[in-house]
Motif scaffolding. Structure first.
Motif, mmCIF file in Angstrom:
data_model
loop_
_atom_site.group_PDB
_atom_site.id
_atom_site.type_symbol
_atom_site.label_atom_id
_atom_site.label_comp_id
_atom_site.label_asym_id
_atom_site.label_seq_id
_atom_site.Cartn_x
_atom_site.Cartn_y
_atom_site.Cartn_z
ATOM 1 N N VAL A 54 -2.316 9.362 -52.612
ATOM 2 C CA VAL A 54 -0.980 8.790 -52.522
ATOM 3 C C VAL A 54 -0.127 9.848 -51.859
ATOM 4 C CG1 VAL A 54 1.020 8.031 -53.852
ATOM 5 C CG2 VAL A 54 -1.285 7.450 -54.637
ATOM 6 N N ASN A 55 0.696 9.460 -50.923
ATOM 7 C CA ASN A 55 1.622 10.452 -50.393
ATOM 8 C C ASN A 55 2.961 9.821 -50.069
ATOM 9 O OD1 ASN A 55 -0.446 9.708 -48.187
ATOM 10 N ND2 ASN A 55 1.250 10.421 -46.957
ATOM 11 N N GLU A 56 4.001 10.634 -50.328
ATOM 12 C CA GLU A 56 5.360 10.200 -50.010
ATOM 13 C C GLU A 56 6.228 11.429 -49.796
ATOM 14 O OE1 GLU A 56 7.825 8.232 -52.895
ATOM 15 O OE2 GLU A 56 7.005 9.417 -54.530
ATOM 16 N N GLY A 57 7.302 11.178 -49.112
ATOM 17 C CA GLY A 57 8.235 12.236 -48.775
ATOM 18 C C GLY A 57 8.451 12.199 -47.278
ATOM 19 N N ALA A 58 9.234 13.073 -46.791
ATOM 20 C CA ALA A 58 9.475 13.132 -45.353
ATOM 21 C C ALA A 58 8.340 13.909 -44.699
ATOM 22 C CB ALA A 58 10.828 13.767 -45.077
ATOM 23 N N ASN A 59 8.411 15.208 -44.791
ATOM 24 C CA ASN A 59 7.355 16.043 -44.216
ATOM 25 C C ASN A 59 6.020 15.795 -44.900
ATOM 26 O OD1 ASN A 59 9.138 17.463 -42.457
ATOM 27 N ND2 ASN A 59 9.832 18.650 -44.221
ATOM 28 N N ALA A 60 6.038 15.675 -46.229
ATOM 29 C CA ALA A 60 4.788 15.487 -46.973
ATOM 30 C C ALA A 60 4.051 14.235 -46.517
ATOM 31 C CB ALA A 60 5.072 15.427 -48.471
ATOM 32 N N LEU A 66 4.526 8.123 -57.469
ATOM 33 C CA LEU A 66 3.898 8.305 -58.772
ATOM 34 C C LEU A 66 3.548 6.971 -59.416
ATOM 35 C CD1 LEU A 66 5.687 11.453 -60.194
ATOM 36 C CD2 LEU A 66 3.556 11.262 -58.914
ATOM 37 N N GLY A 67 4.352 5.937 -59.144
ATOM 38 C CA GLY A 67 3.984 4.594 -59.608
ATOM 39 C C GLY A 67 2.688 4.122 -58.967
ATOM 40 N N TYR A 68 2.541 4.370 -57.667
ATOM 41 C CA TYR A 68 1.288 4.043 -56.982
ATOM 42 C C TYR A 68 0.117 4.813 -57.607
ATOM 43 C CZ TYR A 68 3.577 1.937 -52.800
ATOM 44 O OH TYR A 68 4.271 1.157 -51.914
ATOM 45 N N ALA A 69 0.341 6.089 -57.890
ATOM 46 C CA ALA A 69 -0.729 6.928 -58.453
ATOM 47 C C ALA A 69 -1.151 6.420 -59.828
ATOM 48 C CB ALA A 69 -0.265 8.387 -58.531
ATOM 49 N N ILE A 70 -0.176 6.065 -60.647
ATOM 50 C CA ILE A 70 -0.476 5.535 -61.981
ATOM 51 C C ILE A 70 -1.271 4.240 -61.853
ATOM 52 C CG2 ILE A 70 0.576 4.460 -64.019
ATOM 53 C CD1 ILE A 70 2.866 6.610 -63.642
ATOM 54 N N ALA A 71 -0.823 3.342 -60.989
ATOM 55 C CA ALA A 71 -1.516 2.065 -60.810
ATOM 56 C C ALA A 71 -2.949 2.267 -60.319
ATOM 57 C CB ALA A 71 -0.740 1.176 -59.840
ATOM 58 N N ALA A 72 -3.139 3.165 -59.360
ATOM 59 C CA ALA A 72 -4.489 3.412 -58.837
ATOM 60 C C ALA A 72 -5.395 3.967 -59.922
ATOM 61 C CB ALA A 72 -4.428 4.361 -57.636
ATOM 62 N N ALA A 73 -4.884 4.884 -60.733
ATOM 63 C CA ALA A 73 -5.700 5.466 -61.805
ATOM 64 C C ALA A 73 -6.034 4.431 -62.873
ATOM 65 C CB ALA A 73 -4.973 6.655 -62.427
ATOM 66 N N VAL A 74 -5.066 3.611 -63.247
ATOM 67 C CA VAL A 74 -5.296 2.591 -64.271
ATOM 68 C C VAL A 74 -6.283 1.537 -63.777
ATOM 69 C CG1 VAL A 74 -4.204 0.680 -65.538
ATOM 70 C CG2 VAL A 74 -3.110 2.934 -65.477
ATOM 71 N N GLU A 75 -6.096 1.068 -62.551
ATOM 72 C CA GLU A 75 -6.931 -0.009 -62.021
ATOM 73 C C GLU A 75 -8.358 0.429 -61.707
ATOM 74 O OE1 GLU A 75 -6.503 -3.406 -61.531
ATOM 75 O OE2 GLU A 75 -4.824 -2.993 -62.871
ATOM 76 N N THR A 76 -8.525 1.667 -61.261
ATOM 77 C CA THR A 76 -9.854 2.102 -60.815
ATOM 78 C C THR A 76 -10.544 3.056 -61.775
ATOM 79 O OG1 THR A 76 -9.093 4.074 -59.619
ATOM 80 C CG2 THR A 76 -9.040 1.955 -58.424
ATOM 81 N N GLY A 101 -10.503 5.995 -61.350
ATOM 82 C CA GLY A 101 -10.901 7.099 -60.488
ATOM 83 C C GLY A 101 -9.814 8.150 -60.345
ATOM 84 N N PRO A 102 -10.194 9.295 -59.777
ATOM 85 C CA PRO A 102 -9.231 10.372 -59.582
ATOM 86 C C PRO A 102 -8.232 10.040 -58.473
ATOM 87 C CG PRO A 102 -11.331 10.960 -58.598
ATOM 88 C CD PRO A 102 -11.536 9.650 -59.308
ATOM 89 N N VAL A 103 -6.997 10.485 -58.689
ATOM 90 C CA VAL A 103 -5.920 10.252 -57.737
ATOM 91 C C VAL A 103 -5.234 11.579 -57.459
ATOM 92 C CG1 VAL A 103 -3.740 9.029 -57.308
ATOM 93 C CG2 VAL A 103 -5.541 7.925 -58.664
ATOM 94 N N VAL A 104 -4.968 11.844 -56.186
ATOM 95 C CA VAL A 104 -4.163 12.996 -55.798
ATOM 96 C C VAL A 104 -2.908 12.450 -55.142
ATOM 97 C CG1 VAL A 104 -3.989 15.045 -54.335
ATOM 98 C CG2 VAL A 104 -6.144 14.535 -55.509
ATOM 99 N N ALA A 105 -1.752 12.793 -55.721
ATOM 100 C CA ALA A 105 -0.468 12.358 -55.179
ATOM 101 C C ALA A 105 0.192 13.553 -54.494
ATOM 102 C CB ALA A 105 0.431 11.825 -56.284
#
Length: 181
Positions: A10-16, A45-55, A57-61
């Motif tokens: 998961v990634n968000e931000g301007a430069n990030a 972080l909402g995307y990261a939580i959803a991905a971890a709950v649904e799968t 699997g490990p998530v890197v945000a």
């Protein structure tokens, strides 16, 4: 991600957001979740939580420090449910850059964040593991350790405040202060 194609990114931000898209190569379709070009901030972080709950699997945000500010308290949710989420904050102390100067007063620039913020302490307050890194080798070691643990972790990655440029390079269109109070 070549060694760990199972990881959701998961990634968000301007430069990030821009940097992560360019340097993190994905091997598996639908394993990258981001807010979209010039997208909203605070969804990561909402995307990261959803991905971890649904799968399961490990998530890197990968978050910019400004983007993290919009939903940073979601680390409490990540810790409460012991989700396998590692938050990596690219901390340059600012929105785009951390070295801006306020041209109209002695107050800090509105695009400058708190220099030296220690985001890793926030996740520790909720029982997660925090890391503070300043080099690529430290980042690799912290990320490896955090992924092996499969628990909530946050890596505050301190980077040069002068690193960064506005997404889209439209800064010249921003109005300039007149100097009149």
């Amino acid at each position: 991600m070549r060694q760990r194609p199972d990881i959701y990114v998961v990634n968000e931000g301007a430069n990030a957001l821009d940097i992560a898209r360019n340097v993190i190569d994905m091997q598996v379709p639908r394993h990258r979740l981001d807010s979209g070009t010039w997208g909203v901030m605070g969804v990561g972080l909402g995307y990261a939580i959803a991905a971890a709950v649904e799968t399961g699997g490990p998530v890197v945000a990968v978050e910019g420090d400004s983007a993290f500010g919009f939903s940073g308290m979601e680390v409490e949710t990540i810790c409460r449910y012991r989700l396998p989420v590692v938050v990596v904050i690219l901390n340059n102390g600012g929105v785009y850059r951390g070295d801006e100067v306020n041209p109209v007063s002695a107050a800090p620039s509105p695009t400058t964040l708190m220099a030296g913020a220690r985001h890793e302490l926030l996740i520790e307050a909720f029982g997660g593991t925090g890391y503070r890194v300043t080099t690529p080798a430290e980042l690799t070691a912290a990320l490896t350790e955090a992924l092996v643990s499969r628990g909530p972790a946050l890596i505050d990655c301190a980077i040069d405040p002068s690193v960064g440029t506005e997404s889209g390079h439209l800064t010249h269109l921003n109005p300039k202060g007149t100097g009149h109070g």
